[in-house]
Design a protein around this motif. Structure first.
Motif, PDB file in Angstrom:
ATOM      1  N   ALA A 129       1.202  -1.077   0.577  1.00 11.50           N
ATOM      2  CA  ALA A 129       0.032  -0.122  -0.276  1.00 11.50           C
ATOM      3  C   ALA A 129       1.072   1.348  -0.128  1.00 11.50           C
ATOM      4  O   ALA A 129       1.839   1.333   0.396  1.00 11.50           O
ATOM      5  CB  ALA A 129      -0.877   0.126   1.448  1.00 11.50           C
ATOM      6  N   ASP A 130       0.687   2.298  -0.820  1.00  8.44           N
ATOM      7  CA  ASP A 130       1.049   3.772  -0.316  1.00  8.44           C
ATOM      8  C   ASP A 130       0.211   4.793   0.373  1.00  8.44           C
ATOM      9  O   ASP A 130      -0.884   4.860   0.567  1.00  8.44           O
ATOM     10  CB  ASP A 130       1.087   4.044  -1.835  1.00  8.44           C
ATOM     11  N   GLN A 131       1.098   4.509   1.724  1.00  9.98           N
ATOM     12  CA  GLN A 131       0.568   4.870   2.968  1.00  9.98           C
ATOM     13  C   GLN A 131       0.244   6.338   3.263  1.00  9.98           C
ATOM     14  O   GLN A 131      -0.492   7.038   3.707  1.00  9.98           O
ATOM     15  CB  GLN A 131       0.678   4.273   3.911  1.00  9.98           C
ATOM     16  N   PHE A 132       1.172   7.228   2.210  1.00  9.50           N
ATOM     17  CA  PHE A 132       1.505   8.063   1.496  1.00  9.50           C
ATOM     18  C   PHE A 132      -0.577   9.152   1.380  1.00  9.50           C
ATOM     19  O   PHE A 132      -0.369   9.551   1.383  1.00  9.50           O
ATOM     20  CB  PHE A 132       2.821   9.319   0.810  1.00  9.50           C
ATOM     21  N   VAL A 133       0.261   8.132   0.116  1.00  9.79           N
ATOM     22  CA  VAL A 133      -1.682   8.408  -0.701  1.00  9.79           C
ATOM     23  C   VAL A 133      -2.554   8.066   0.109  1.00  9.79           C
ATOM     24  O   VAL A 133      -3.679   9.124   0.498  1.00  9.79           O
ATOM     25  CB  VAL A 133      -2.153   7.894  -2.145  1.00  9.79           C
ATOM     26  N   LEU A 134      -2.882   6.784   1.147  1.00  9.26           N
ATOM     27  CA  LEU A 134      -3.732   7.179   1.814  1.00  9.26           C
ATOM     28  C   LEU A 134      -3.782   7.719   3.025  1.00  9.26           C
ATOM     29  O   LEU A 134      -5.042   8.090   3.171  1.00  9.26           O
ATOM     30  CB  LEU A 134      -3.195   5.546   2.835  1.00  9.26           C
ATOM     31  N   GLN A 135      -3.129   8.125   3.446  1.00  3.55           N
ATOM     32  CA  GLN A 135      -2.994   9.334   4.572  1.00  3.55           C
ATOM     33  C   GLN A 135      -3.624  10.539   4.309  1.00  3.55           C
ATOM     34  O   GLN A 135      -4.286  11.336   4.844  1.00  3.55           O
ATOM     35  CB  GLN A 135      -1.478   9.591   4.593  1.00  3.55           C
TER      36      GLN A 135
ATOM     37  N   LEU B 173      -3.402   2.083   8.392  1.00  4.37           N
ATOM     38  CA  LEU B 173      -4.130   2.148   7.233  1.00  4.37           C
ATOM     39  C   LEU B 173      -3.008   1.020   7.406  1.00  4.37           C
ATOM     40  O   LEU B 173      -2.220   0.530   8.052  1.00  4.37           O
ATOM     41  CB  LEU B 173      -3.213   3.479   6.835  1.00  4.37           C
ATOM     42  N   PRO B 174      -3.311   0.484   6.240  1.00  2.05           N
ATOM     43  CA  PRO B 174      -3.060  -1.476   5.532  1.00  2.05           C
ATOM     44  C   PRO B 174      -1.585  -0.677   5.081  1.00  2.05           C
ATOM     45  O   PRO B 174      -1.724  -0.020   4.524  1.00  2.05           O
ATOM     46  CB  PRO B 174      -3.924  -1.098   4.664  1.00  2.05           C
ATOM     47  N   ARG B 175      -0.459  -1.135   5.687  1.00  3.91           N
ATOM     48  CA  ARG B 175       0.693  -2.160   4.566  1.00  3.91           C
ATOM     49  C   ARG B 175       0.760  -2.063   3.200  1.00  3.91           C
ATOM     50  O   ARG B 175       1.088  -2.517   2.210  1.00  3.91           O
ATOM     51  CB  ARG B 175       1.238  -2.947   5.832  1.00  3.91           C
ATOM     52  N   CYS B 176      -0.359  -3.198   2.884  1.00  2.28           N
ATOM     53  CA  CYS B 176      -0.453  -3.899   1.928  1.00  2.28           C
ATOM     54  C   CYS B 176      -1.804  -4.274   2.002  1.00  2.28           C
ATOM     55  O   CYS B 176      -2.746  -4.734   3.193  1.00  2.28           O
ATOM     56  CB  CYS B 176       0.281  -5.436   2.300  1.00  2.28           C
ATOM     57  N   TYR B 177      -2.123  -4.974   0.259  1.00  2.00           N
ATOM     58  CA  TYR B 177      -3.780  -5.542   0.345  1.00  2.00           C
ATOM     59  C   TYR B 177      -3.242  -7.053   0.021  1.00  2.00           C
ATOM     60  O   TYR B 177      -2.365  -7.302  -0.806  1.00  2.00           O
ATOM     61  CB  TYR B 177      -4.273  -4.309  -0.948  1.00  2.00           C
TER      62      TYR B 177
ATOM     63  N   TYR C 220      -8.340   1.981  -3.069  1.00  2.00           N
ATOM     64  CA  TYR C 220      -8.813   3.431  -1.940  1.00  2.00           C
ATOM     65  C   TYR C 220      -7.287   4.379  -2.901  1.00  2.00           C
ATOM     66  O   TYR C 220      -7.027   5.501  -2.184  1.00  2.00           O
ATOM     67  CB  TYR C 220      -7.363   2.727  -0.797  1.00  2.00           C
ATOM     68  N   GLU C 221      -6.311   4.113  -3.822  1.00  2.00           N
ATOM     69  CA  GLU C 221      -4.927   4.488  -3.188  1.00  2.00           C
ATOM     70  C   GLU C 221      -5.753   6.058  -5.168  1.00  2.00           C
ATOM     71  O   GLU C 221      -5.203   6.562  -5.342  1.00  2.00           O
ATOM     72  CB  GLU C 221      -3.556   4.003  -4.071  1.00  2.00           C
ATOM     73  N   VAL C 222      -6.165   5.437  -5.559  1.00  2.00           N
ATOM     74  CA  VAL C 222      -6.380   5.842  -7.233  1.00  2.00           C
ATOM     75  C   VAL C 222      -8.167   6.751  -7.222  1.00  2.00           C
ATOM     76  O   VAL C 222      -8.259   7.855  -7.533  1.00  2.00           O
ATOM     77  CB  VAL C 222      -6.236   5.473  -8.629  1.00  2.00           C
ATOM     78  N   ALA C 223      -8.926   6.227  -6.499  1.00  5.22           N
ATOM     79  CA  ALA C 223     -11.027   6.491  -6.640  1.00  5.22           C
ATOM     80  C   ALA C 223     -10.469   7.191  -5.504  1.00  5.22           C
ATOM     81  O   ALA C 223     -11.423   7.531  -5.007  1.00  5.22           O
ATOM     82  CB  ALA C 223     -11.323   5.040  -7.283  1.00  5.22           C
ATOM     83  N   HIS C 224      -9.529   6.692  -4.816  1.00  3.51           N
ATOM     84  CA  HIS C 224      -9.574   6.754  -3.507  1.00  3.51           C
ATOM     85  C   HIS C 224     -11.212   7.244  -2.364  1.00  3.51           C
ATOM     86  O   HIS C 224     -11.542   7.827  -1.785  1.00  3.51           O
ATOM     87  CB  HIS C 224      -9.653   8.984  -3.096  1.00  3.51           C
ATOM     88  N   GLY C 225     -11.542   6.036  -2.275  1.00  4.06           N
ATOM     89  CA  GLY C 225     -12.799   5.095  -1.620  1.00  4.06           C
ATOM     90  C   GLY C 225     -12.577   5.411  -0.244  1.00  4.06           C
ATOM     91  O   GLY C 225     -11.161   4.906  -0.223  1.00  4.06           O
ATOM     92  N   HIS C 226     -13.046   5.606   0.273  1.00  5.64           N
ATOM     93  CA  HIS C 226     -12.168   5.577   2.226  1.00  5.64           C
ATOM     94  C   HIS C 226     -12.550   4.275   2.582  1.00  5.64           C
ATOM     95  O   HIS C 226     -12.636   3.268   2.215  1.00  5.64           O
ATOM     96  CB  HIS C 226     -13.852   5.708   2.608  1.00  5.64           C
ATOM     97  N   ILE C 227     -11.018   4.056   3.749  1.00  7.31           N
ATOM     98  CA  ILE C 227     -10.609   2.833   3.910  1.00  7.31           C
ATOM     99  C   ILE C 227     -11.699   2.005   4.684  1.00  7.31           C
ATOM    100  O   ILE C 227     -11.264   1.384   4.371  1.00  7.31           O
ATOM    101  CB  ILE C 227      -9.279   3.333   4.763  1.00  7.31           C
ATOM    102  N   ASP C 228     -12.831   2.356   4.987  1.00  7.70           N
ATOM    103  CA  ASP C 228     -13.114   1.910   5.722  1.00  7.70           C
ATOM    104  C   ASP C 228     -14.721   1.010   4.711  1.00  7.70           C
ATOM    105  O   ASP C 228     -15.123   0.373   4.921  1.00  7.70           O
ATOM    106  CB  ASP C 228     -14.611   2.914   6.673  1.00  7.70           C
ATOM    107  N   SER C 229     -14.838   1.592   3.095  1.00  2.00           N
ATOM    108  CA  SER C 229     -15.375   1.042   2.103  1.00  2.00           C
ATOM    109  C   SER C 229     -15.022   0.133   2.005  1.00  2.00           C
ATOM    110  O   SER C 229     -13.351  -0.075   1.637  1.00  2.00           O
ATOM    111  CB  SER C 229     -15.805   2.196   1.126  1.00  2.00           C
ATOM    112  N   CYS C 230     -15.705  -1.117   1.286  1.00  2.00           N
ATOM    113  CA  CYS C 230     -15.669  -2.670   0.165  1.00  2.00           C
ATOM    114  C   CYS C 230     -16.123  -3.096  -0.835  1.00  2.00           C
ATOM    115  O   CYS C 230     -17.346  -2.007  -0.699  1.00  2.00           O
ATOM    116  CB  CYS C 230     -14.852  -3.636   1.558  1.00  2.00           C
ATOM    117  N   ALA C 231     -15.563  -3.766  -1.192  1.00  2.00           N
ATOM    118  CA  ALA C 231     -16.162  -4.546  -2.495  1.00  2.00           C
ATOM    119  C   ALA C 231     -17.724  -5.046  -1.826  1.00  2.00           C
ATOM    120  O   ALA C 231     -17.657  -6.049  -0.817  1.00  2.00           O
ATOM    121  CB  ALA C 231     -16.039  -5.300  -3.421  1.00  2.00           C
TER     122      ALA C 231
ATOM    123  N   ARG D 172       8.666   6.168   1.140  1.00  2.00           N
ATOM    124  CA  ARG D 172       7.735   7.136   1.738  1.00  2.00           C
ATOM    125  C   ARG D 172       7.165   7.659   1.172  1.00  2.00           C
ATOM    126  O   ARG D 172       5.630   8.077   1.132  1.00  2.00           O
ATOM    127  CB  ARG D 172       8.245   8.539   3.043  1.00  2.00           C
ATOM    128  N   TYR D 173       7.290   8.973   0.150  1.00  3.56           N
ATOM    129  CA  TYR D 173       6.109   9.304  -1.161  1.00  3.56           C
ATOM    130  C   TYR D 173       6.869   8.695  -2.291  1.00  3.56           C
ATOM    131  O   TYR D 173       7.736   8.473  -2.665  1.00  3.56           O
ATOM    132  CB  TYR D 173       6.825  11.104  -0.918  1.00  3.56           C
TER     133      TYR D 173
END
Ligand SMILES: [Zn+2]
Length: 217
Positions: A48-54, A63-67, A92-103, A194-195
């Motif tokens: 996971a890219d935590q920079f984007v998630l944050q 926040l997740p470390r990986c999927y 999560y990272e391109v569509a910026h879906g909320h971290i609590d949302s899922c399929a 990091r970035y």
């Protein structure tokens, strides 16, 4: 009127049952934010890219470390489906879906639902309509208006739309477009965890768009 003790006990019991049912559901649905101890062995682990998630999640939780791929049951048709690690990363990272949302729906039911919504309230799904239009442009010869539309999309607040703009440029081809895609690819941030941000997403999108060109010239 005052409640009897019997009534009160029945209410407490009902509430408990409700809570138990809810926690059972939570236990069955793995929380994406929890560390996945066996992720190295899991189906298609994606970092996971935590920079984007944050940037796009105002949560103070983890926040997740990986999927890792997660099975789910389609809410509409009941089909057993798999939400792949790659799809989660995009969500999560391109569509910026909320971290609590899922399929919750399979692809067919998602498409059917989108179609229903489109017919019920035209104009309500601005992003969806812009995405469809941009995709359709890729199959046409670019004119000034189409080029302006792609340029505007590359600056969109929606990263998913920017990615479609990159794909459209690859479909068009031409020296200038291909040069721009190679430029995006070359600007991919190196190494450091990091970035990454948009530059990483753009570089990866340009890379796969160029590969697709080679595959289907
Ligand atoms: Zn379904």
């Amino acid at each position: 009127m005052k409640k009897s003790n019997k009534q009160r006990r029945a209410e407490i019991k009902a509430r408990r049952l409700q809570r138990a049912a809810a926690s059972a559901v939570r236990l069955r649905a793995p929380d994406v934010r929890l560390p996945q101890p066996d992720c190295a062995f899991a189906l298609g682990c994606e970092p996971a890219d935590q920079f984007v998630l944050q940037q796009y999640n105002n949560t103070c939780g983890m926040l997740p470390r990986c999927y890792v791929a997660r099975p789910f049951t389609c809410r509409d048709c009941g089909a057993e489906e798999l939400w792949t690690a790659k799809q989660q990363k995009w969500w999560y990272e391109v569509a910026h879906g909320h971290i609590d949302s899922c399929a919750v729906r399979c692809l067919a039911c998602r498409r059917a639902r989108r179609e229903r919504l489109r017919n019920a309230a035209p104009g309500a799904n601005l992003l969806g309509e812009q995405t469809d239009r941009l995709r359709a442009l890729g199959a046409t010869k670019p004119d000034a208006r189409a080029v302006a539309e792609v340029d505007a999309a590359l600056e969109s607040k929606w990263w998913s739309l920017r990615v479609v703009a990159i794909q459209t440029m690859a479909q068009w081809g031409g020296e200038a477009n291909l040069a721009k895609l190679h430029e995006l690819m070359a600007a991919r941030p190196e190494g450091g965890r990091r970035y990454f941000g948009w530059e990483r997403v753009a570089a990866d999108a340009a890379r796969s768009a160029l590969l697709n060109r080679e595959r289907w010239p």
